[in-house]
Design a protein around this motif. Sequence first.
Motif, mmCIF file in Angstrom:
data_model
loop_
_atom_site.group_PDB
_atom_site.id
_atom_site.type_symbol
_atom_site.label_atom_id
_atom_site.label_comp_id
_atom_site.label_asym_id
_atom_site.label_seq_id
_atom_site.Cartn_x
_atom_site.Cartn_y
_atom_site.Cartn_z
ATOM 1 N N GLN A 237 0.837 -1.199 0.000
ATOM 2 C CA GLN A 237 0.000 0.000 0.000
ATOM 3 C C GLN A 237 0.874 1.251 0.000
ATOM 4 O O GLN A 237 0.621 2.215 0.727
ATOM 5 N N GLU A 238 1.903 1.239 -0.831
ATOM 6 C CA GLU A 238 2.835 2.358 -0.898
ATOM 7 C C GLU A 238 2.134 3.639 -1.352
ATOM 8 O O GLU A 238 2.427 4.735 -0.843
ATOM 9 N N ASN A 239 1.207 3.527 -2.292
ATOM 10 C CA ASN A 239 0.499 4.722 -2.771
ATOM 11 C C ASN A 239 -0.314 5.373 -1.660
ATOM 12 O O ASN A 239 -0.360 6.600 -1.547
ATOM 13 N N LEU A 240 -0.958 4.543 -0.855
ATOM 14 C CA LEU A 240 -1.718 5.085 0.267
ATOM 15 C C LEU A 240 -0.785 5.700 1.306
ATOM 16 O O LEU A 240 -1.080 6.762 1.870
ATOM 17 N N ARG A 241 0.340 5.061 1.546
ATOM 18 C CA ARG A 241 1.327 5.617 2.479
ATOM 19 C C ARG A 241 1.805 6.980 2.019
ATOM 20 O O ARG A 241 2.027 7.890 2.852
ATOM 21 N N ASN A 242 1.936 7.170 0.720
ATOM 22 C CA ASN A 242 2.433 8.440 0.197
ATOM 23 C C ASN A 242 1.445 9.587 0.400
ATOM 24 O O ASN A 242 1.815 10.758 0.236
ATOM 25 N N MET A 243 0.209 9.257 0.758
ATOM 26 C CA MET A 243 -0.777 10.295 1.053
ATOM 27 C C MET A 243 -0.685 10.764 2.506
ATOM 28 O O MET A 243 -1.391 11.701 2.898
ATOM 29 N N LEU A 244 0.167 10.119 3.302
ATOM 30 C CA LEU A 244 0.291 10.444 4.718
ATOM 31 C C LEU A 244 1.590 11.184 4.987
ATOM 32 O O LEU A 244 2.565 11.039 4.239
ATOM 33 N N LEU B 96 -9.990 15.603 11.488
ATOM 34 C CA LEU B 96 -8.978 15.134 10.545
ATOM 35 C C LEU B 96 -8.414 16.324 9.773
ATOM 36 O O LEU B 96 -9.159 17.200 9.328
ATOM 37 N N ARG B 97 -7.103 16.351 9.639
ATOM 38 C CA ARG B 97 -6.521 17.369 8.753
ATOM 39 C C ARG B 97 -7.021 17.117 7.330
ATOM 40 O O ARG B 97 -7.183 15.961 6.922
ATOM 41 N N PRO B 98 -7.258 18.184 6.547
ATOM 42 C CA PRO B 98 -7.853 18.013 5.216
ATOM 43 C C PRO B 98 -7.114 17.020 4.327
ATOM 44 O O PRO B 98 -7.749 16.249 3.593
ATOM 45 N N GLN B 99 -5.781 16.995 4.406
ATOM 46 C CA GLN B 99 -5.025 16.114 3.517
ATOM 47 C C GLN B 99 -5.151 14.640 3.888
ATOM 48 O O GLN B 99 -4.777 13.772 3.102
ATOM 49 N N PHE B 100 -5.721 14.362 5.083
ATOM 50 C CA PHE B 100 -5.821 12.970 5.518
ATOM 51 C C PHE B 100 -7.253 12.438 5.475
ATOM 52 O O PHE B 100 -7.494 11.290 5.841
ATOM 53 N N ILE B 101 -8.199 13.256 5.024
ATOM 54 C CA ILE B 101 -9.593 12.818 4.991
ATOM 55 C C ILE B 101 -9.781 11.648 4.039
ATOM 56 O O ILE B 101 -10.423 10.644 4.380
ATOM 57 N N PRO C 295 -7.475 9.342 2.727
ATOM 58 C CA PRO C 295 -6.923 8.060 3.178
ATOM 59 C C PRO C 295 -7.636 7.491 4.403
ATOM 60 O O PRO C 295 -7.763 6.273 4.529
ATOM 61 N N ALA C 296 -8.110 8.356 5.296
ATOM 62 C CA ALA C 296 -8.773 7.864 6.509
ATOM 63 C C ALA C 296 -10.023 7.067 6.188
ATOM 64 O O ALA C 296 -10.392 6.146 6.930
ATOM 65 N N GLN C 297 -10.700 7.389 5.095
ATOM 66 C CA GLN C 297 -11.931 6.690 4.756
ATOM 67 C C GLN C 297 -11.723 5.596 3.714
ATOM 68 O O GLN C 297 -12.699 4.999 3.233
ATOM 69 N N THR C 298 -10.471 5.279 3.415
ATOM 70 C CA THR C 298 -10.166 4.212 2.458
ATOM 71 C C THR C 298 -10.297 2.852 3.133
ATOM 72 O O THR C 298 -9.578 2.551 4.089
ATOM 73 N N VAL C 299 -11.200 2.035 2.644
ATOM 74 C CA VAL C 299 -11.432 0.703 3.204
ATOM 75 C C VAL C 299 -10.376 -0.258 2.663
ATOM 76 O O VAL C 299 -10.191 -0.366 1.452
ATOM 77 N N LEU C 300 -9.675 -0.934 3.572
ATOM 78 C CA LEU C 300 -8.666 -1.922 3.193
ATOM 79 C C LEU C 300 -9.140 -3.306 3.624
ATOM 80 O O LEU C 300 -9.248 -3.574 4.828
ATOM 81 N N PRO C 301 -9.438 -4.213 2.668
ATOM 82 C CA PRO C 301 -9.878 -5.565 3.037
ATOM 83 C C PRO C 301 -8.891 -6.281 3.955
ATOM 84 O O PRO C 301 -9.296 -7.117 4.768
ATOM 85 N N LEU C 302 -7.603 -5.943 3.841
ATOM 86 C CA LEU C 302 -6.600 -6.562 4.699
ATOM 87 C C LEU C 302 -6.886 -6.323 6.176
ATOM 88 O O LEU C 302 -6.531 -7.140 7.027
ATOM 89 N N PHE C 303 -7.530 -5.217 6.501
ATOM 90 C CA PHE C 303 -7.797 -4.859 7.892
ATOM 91 C C PHE C 303 -9.168 -5.330 8.385
ATOM 92 O O PHE C 303 -9.557 -4.983 9.500
ATOM 93 N N ARG C 304 -9.880 -6.101 7.568
ATOM 94 C CA ARG C 304 -11.239 -6.506 7.938
ATOM 95 C C ARG C 304 -11.358 -8.019 7.991
ATOM 96 O O ARG C 304 -10.957 -8.721 7.067
ATOM 97 N N CYS C 305 -11.912 -8.515 9.088
ATOM 98 C CA CYS C 305 -12.213 -9.941 9.215
ATOM 99 C C CYS C 305 -13.545 -10.226 8.533
ATOM 100 O O CYS C 305 -14.551 -9.591 8.854
#
Length: 357
Positions: free
Chosen positions: A89-96, A111-116, A118-128
């Motif tokens: 998830q390098e592209n997502l990391r680059n948004m932080l 949330l700071r505007p630049q992080f809104i 990525p904060a709402q990006t759903v990652l299946p890896l983090f969901r059971c």
Amino acid sequence: MKTTKGFTLIELLVVIAVIAILIGLLLPAVQKVREAAARLKCQNNLKQLGLALHNYESAHQVLPAFNSLEGSNAGNFSIQARLLPYVEQENLRNMLSFDVSLTIGCCPGDLRPQFIEPAQTVLPLFRCPSDGSPDTFTVRSGTRGGATGRDFTYAGTNYHVNIGTALGTLYDSRLPTDGIAWVNSRVRLTDLRDGTSNTAAFGESLLGVQAQQAPAPTNDNERKRTMFNITCLWIDPSVPPRIPGLTAGYVVPYDPNAYYSMSLSSPLNRGWSGQRGAGWISGREYYTAYQHYLPPNSNIPDAQICGYGIFGARSNHPGGVNICFCDGSVRFIRDSISLDAWRAYATRNGGEVIPDN
């Protein structure tokens, strides 16, 4: 006389009954297969996080710290966010930007505007997949320190980092805990004297009830997804109420039932929250951390004050929870594990002898 062949009503009812019986027999088998697949997927997600943790340690010579930003301890990025480059998830990391705080103000912050985004990006890896709760939360910020009381969307996570046992005074991760991370910690794999195969790295927990101020839980499932809001963490009557150097100033008792009964009747209990796991991006304990104070799948609710508190491991897998250990292995830990053995898995150098469970 010409006769017409066909089913009588009785025959038709018998056929329907047989079909219903077959479906009744087949359905549990289908559900078991589906749950087995979900549990396997959950274990694979945790294994990827375990491998990412190793790769991070190899690159930085230290495990990621919890909620770390020098000079601050509120509203910053999670360990999960810091592992993004190691889970493709390098592209997502680059948004932080880890050199500034995630939020402005507190309780919680904007949330700071630049992080809104990525904060709402759903990652299946983090969901059971066994937790069918919605993927995102709506979180209303506070009105302190520049926060404006607006609604923000966060994508949730079921996978949380081990910050220790929470026994005694160890529930406050702003101070060193007996787990693998706390605020601005610098733990290395070589510091895990109990061994990487005996020290938990990540565990799973159920998402909250999707309400910032949740109603009082009325059943076991709600208790697993709801937190006490406590003004100060709890008192062991055998000790003085203030502990030097401890932010909250109270000691958590050994017995979870004692903690629960006192919390229920306490004037410090100021309501309920359903934000557990609400944001994978945020380094707040109720969002992305767990402890081994409560046994697996405990019906006793979690408790939080300003982020730190008591946070359990829970799942919808029948009979236990998946835990990723610091050697990268993933094991299914049954609810029947002894409390001492369960807590021993949380400590990095407790010196416990852990029996087979």
